[in-house]
Design a protein around this motif. Structure first.
Motif, mmCIF file in Angstrom:
data_model
loop_
_atom_site.group_PDB
_atom_site.id
_atom_site.type_symbol
_atom_site.label_atom_id
_atom_site.label_comp_id
_atom_site.label_asym_id
_atom_site.label_seq_id
_atom_site.Cartn_x
_atom_site.Cartn_y
_atom_site.Cartn_z
ATOM 1 N N ALA A 16 0.835 -1.209 0.000
ATOM 2 C CA ALA A 16 0.000 0.000 0.000
ATOM 3 C C ALA A 16 0.870 1.260 0.000
ATOM 4 C CB ALA A 16 -0.904 0.002 1.228
ATOM 5 N N PRO A 17 0.381 2.334 -0.606
ATOM 6 C CA PRO A 17 1.162 3.581 -0.610
ATOM 7 C C PRO A 17 1.558 4.026 0.800
ATOM 8 C CG PRO A 17 -0.714 3.787 -2.083
ATOM 9 C CD PRO A 17 -0.879 2.467 -1.350
ATOM 10 N N GLU A 18 0.690 3.763 1.769
ATOM 11 C CA GLU A 18 0.973 4.174 3.152
ATOM 12 C C GLU A 18 1.426 3.004 4.021
ATOM 13 O OE1 GLU A 18 -3.270 3.134 2.564
ATOM 14 O OE2 GLU A 18 -1.927 4.487 1.532
ATOM 15 N N GLY A 19 1.830 1.909 3.402
ATOM 16 C CA GLY A 19 2.330 0.755 4.163
ATOM 17 C C GLY A 19 3.586 1.110 4.937
ATOM 18 N N ARG A 20 3.834 0.384 6.004
ATOM 19 C CA ARG A 20 4.948 0.702 6.894
ATOM 20 C C ARG A 20 6.324 0.398 6.299
ATOM 21 N NH1 ARG A 20 3.250 -1.236 12.864
ATOM 22 N NH2 ARG A 20 3.171 0.923 13.585
ATOM 23 N N LEU A 21 6.383 -0.504 5.311
ATOM 24 C CA LEU A 21 7.650 -0.833 4.648
ATOM 25 C C LEU A 21 7.336 -1.102 3.170
ATOM 26 C CD1 LEU A 21 10.688 -1.252 4.992
ATOM 27 C CD2 LEU A 21 10.216 -3.631 5.630
ATOM 28 N N THR A 22 6.740 -0.115 2.546
ATOM 29 C CA THR A 22 6.144 -0.315 1.232
ATOM 30 C C THR A 22 7.153 -0.294 0.079
ATOM 31 O OG1 THR A 22 4.376 0.382 -0.258
ATOM 32 C CG2 THR A 22 5.585 2.136 0.892
ATOM 33 N N ALA A 23 6.894 -1.176 -0.870
ATOM 34 C CA ALA A 23 7.597 -1.126 -2.158
ATOM 35 C C ALA A 23 6.825 -0.214 -3.109
ATOM 36 C CB ALA A 23 7.759 -2.521 -2.731
#
Length: 183
Positions: A16-23
Motif C-alpha cells: 500500500a502507498p501508506e504501508g509501513r515498509l512499502t515497495a
C-alpha cells in the motif's frame, strides 16, 4: 513437472502507498499479473501457498527490528493481503490446496511446514511471486535451490523498493540458482 505457487508477503504494509515498509508503486504495478497468476494456478489445480511475514509489537529480539521499521505486526491491517490479491484469496481460501502460512524469517522455508507440505504433494517446482524480490523472494529462492526444487520467477509478479537490487536478484536467480525467470 509438479508445480506449486508461492505468494510471498503481498501485504498491506509492503504494497500500500501508506504501508509501513512499502515497495510502493512497484508493488502495486505487479498486482494484476499476480492476481492472474493466482487465478490461473487455482483453475489448474496447482497448490497455492500464501506465505506471510509475521512480527510482534515491540519485538526487539527479532533481527529485522534493527534493520527495518515495525511492519506486518500481528493483529494489524498491515498483515492483511493487499488489494485484489486479498479479494481472490477470500474467494479460494477454504479450498483444498490453498494454504496461508505465517513466517518469521525472510525465507518461506525457515521455521515453517512449507517443505513438508511440498514433499507430501510431490512438488518439484516452485513458482515464486510477491515481495520483496531481493529479500524474501531471494532467501526463499536460495532455500528452494538448496532443497532441490526447480524455481520459476515471473518477473511481472515480483517487485522491490530497490530497483537495482531487484534487477540483481533476477540475474542471481538465473545465473546462480538456475531458475527460469519469465517475463
Amino acid at each position: 513437472m509438479n508445480n506449486a505457487l508461492l505468494v510471498i508477503d503481498y501485504s498491506y504494509d509492503f504494497a500500500a502507498p501508506e504501508g509501513r515498509l512499502t515497495a510502493g508503486e512497484a508493488a502495486q504495478a505487479i498486482e494484476a499479473a499476480l492476481v492472474q497468476k493466482i487465478r490461473t494456478s487455482y483453475e489448474a489445480g496447482v497448490p497455492i501457498f500464501f506465505m506471510m511475514d509475521l512480527h510482534f509489537d515491540d519485538d526487539g529480539l527479532h533481527p529485522e527490528s534493527k534493520l527495518f521499521p515495525p511492519h506486518n505486526i500481528e493483529g494489524t491491517g498491515g498483515r492483511e493481503l493487499y488489494g485484489e490479491v486479498r479479494e481472490v484469496y477470500q474467494q479460494i481460501k477454504d479450498r483444498q490446496n490453498v494454504f496461508f502460512i505465517d513466517k518469521r524469517r525472510y525465507s518461506s522455508f525457515a521455521g515453517t511446514p512449507l517443505n513438508q507440505l511440498l514433499l507430501e504433494r510431490k512438488i518439484d517446482t516452485v513458482t515464486l511471486t510477491g515481495l520483496v524480490t531481493d529479500i524474501c523472494i531471494m532467501h526463499t529462492a536460495v532455500d528452494a535451490y538448496n532443497f532441490g526444487y526447480d524455481i520459476i520467477v515471473p518477473a511481472s509478479c515480483v517487485a522491490s523498493f530497490n530497483p537495482p537490487a531487484h534487477e540483481m536478484a533476477l540475474e542471481h536467480f538465473k545465473n546462480a540458482l538456475g531458475a527460469t525467470v519469465e517475463p
